[in-house]
Structures are given as structure tokens and as C-alpha cells.
Design a protein around this motif. Sequence first.
Motif, PDB file in Angstrom:
ATOM      1  N   LEU A  92       0.847  -1.190   0.000  1.00 52.21           N
ATOM      2  CA  LEU A  92       0.000   0.000   0.000  1.00 52.21           C
ATOM      3  C   LEU A  92       0.883   1.241   0.000  1.00 52.21           C
ATOM      4  CD1 LEU A  92      -2.823  -0.973   2.523  1.00 52.21           C
ATOM      5  CD2 LEU A  92      -2.897  -0.993   0.016  1.00 52.21           C
ATOM      6  N   ALA A  93       0.454   2.245  -0.768  1.00 51.88           N
ATOM      7  CA  ALA A  93       1.252   3.464  -0.879  1.00 51.88           C
ATOM      8  C   ALA A  93       0.340   4.665  -1.056  1.00 51.88           C
ATOM      9  CB  ALA A  93       2.199   3.362  -2.073  1.00 51.88           C
ATOM     10  N   GLY A  94       0.783   5.802  -0.568  1.00 50.22           N
ATOM     11  CA  GLY A  94       0.047   7.048  -0.750  1.00 50.22           C
ATOM     12  C   GLY A  94       0.419   7.677  -2.081  1.00 50.22           C
ATOM     13  N   VAL A  95      -0.577   8.224  -2.752  1.00 49.42           N
ATOM     14  CA  VAL A  95      -0.331   8.921  -4.014  1.00 49.42           C
ATOM     15  C   VAL A  95      -1.041  10.268  -4.008  1.00 49.42           C
ATOM     16  CG1 VAL A  95      -0.011   6.831  -5.408  1.00 49.42           C
ATOM     17  CG2 VAL A  95      -2.297   7.820  -5.187  1.00 49.42           C
ATOM     18  N   TYR A  96      -0.478  11.190  -4.764  1.00 45.97           N
ATOM     19  CA  TYR A  96      -1.147  12.458  -5.031  1.00 45.97           C
ATOM     20  C   TYR A  96      -1.968  12.282  -6.291  1.00 45.97           C
ATOM     21  CZ  TYR A  96       2.192  14.681  -1.810  1.00 45.97           C
ATOM     22  OH  TYR A  96       2.923  15.044  -0.718  1.00 45.97           O
ATOM     23  N   LEU A  97      -3.242  12.648  -6.229  1.00 47.42           N
ATOM     24  CA  LEU A  97      -4.123  12.589  -7.387  1.00 47.42           C
ATOM     25  C   LEU A  97      -4.275  13.951  -8.042  1.00 47.42           C
ATOM     26  CD1 LEU A  97      -6.913  10.259  -5.968  1.00 47.42           C
ATOM     27  CD2 LEU A  97      -4.966   9.641  -7.416  1.00 47.42           C
ATOM     28  N   THR A  98      -3.991  15.009  -7.296  1.00 47.00           N
ATOM     29  CA  THR A  98      -3.986  16.367  -7.838  1.00 47.00           C
ATOM     30  C   THR A  98      -2.900  17.166  -7.142  1.00 47.00           C
ATOM     31  OG1 THR A  98      -5.499  17.339  -6.228  1.00 47.00           O
ATOM     32  CG2 THR A  98      -6.496  16.343  -8.186  1.00 47.00           C
ATOM     33  N   GLY A  99      -2.492  18.262  -7.774  1.00 40.67           N
ATOM     34  CA  GLY A  99      -1.528  19.162  -7.161  1.00 40.67           C
ATOM     35  C   GLY A  99      -0.582  19.768  -8.178  1.00 40.67           C
ATOM     36  N   GLU A 100       0.277  20.661  -7.682  1.00 41.80           N
ATOM     37  CA  GLU A 100       1.318  21.283  -8.494  1.00 41.80           C
ATOM     38  C   GLU A 100       2.660  20.748  -8.008  1.00 41.80           C
ATOM     39  OE1 GLU A 100       0.233  25.715  -9.582  1.00 41.80           O
ATOM     40  OE2 GLU A 100      -0.135  25.319  -7.457  1.00 41.80           O
ATOM     41  N   PHE A 101       3.473  20.253  -8.949  1.00 40.71           N
ATOM     42  CA  PHE A 101       4.718  19.588  -8.586  1.00 40.71           C
ATOM     43  C   PHE A 101       5.890  20.152  -9.370  1.00 40.71           C
ATOM     44  CE2 PHE A 101       1.151  16.861  -7.812  1.00 40.71           C
ATOM     45  CZ  PHE A 101       1.361  16.474  -6.497  1.00 40.71           C
TER      46      PHE A 101
END
Length: 138
Positions: A92-101
Motif C-alpha cells: 500500500l502506498a500514498g499517491v497524489y491525485l492532484t496538485g502542483e509539482f
Amino acid sequence: MSLSISTIGDNASTPGVRAETYVPDQLIAGRFPLVTDTVTLAAGQNLPRGAVLGVITATGKFKLSAAASTDGSQTPTAILVDGVNATNGDTLAGVYLTGEFNQRAVTFGAGHSVSSTKEALRLREIFLKSSVSADDPS
């Protein structure tokens, strides 16, 4: 009688106090809302924070998006929140689904680059932004 006064310059020697230096990795590059989720990272990968991920259509598991993949993961869909070692099994891992990178801080799979992923990520409200490093004279 002599009195000795010691100046505490090193918090590590003070009981109950722990000092750490925060060094930002500059992955986050703006104020666009960050939306996160937890996904399954497919086994056999050891990926750093900021890896650009795609989803395998048949399983719904995520892996590093590579341009030559034909399992659905060739389309970038998310950015990994933290480094994850899934070499020994699905994790299991956390992901960003939206944002500025910061495009300098993301990791691309084989055959991908800023230019090859920017549009697909933009459609998912993931924006890659250029930055100028403090030591970059341009």
C-alpha cells in the motif's frame, strides 16, 4: 566555589529534546489542492518519493509509468507521496491525485519526460511546473 554555566548549543544532549534539520525536497510546487489516496503498488519496485505512476488496467495496481508499457500503466495518473519499497510484494502506498509539482523533483519511467507526460497529467489536475534552482544562474 566555582559555578560553571554551560550553553546548550546541541539539543541532542538535552534530555527530552530532539533536534532535526528539515530539508525540503521541493516536490510540492504550488497551492493547488493536494488530493491523496492509498493505492496498491505492484510488487517488484523500489520507488522514490515523486515517482510518476500509471495504473495497470487488469489489476488496478500502480507501477512506475513507462512509455513502452502496454498494460495501461503507460498513461501517467498519479505521483507517489513517499518512497516505497515493494520489491518483495504488493504494498500500500500514498499517491497524489492532484496538485502542483516541481518537474525537477519527479521521477519518470523509461521513455517518459516532462514533455511526454505533462498533458496527460494536466488532464488529471496534476501540474508539472518549472522551477529555478537557487544555484542556477539562468
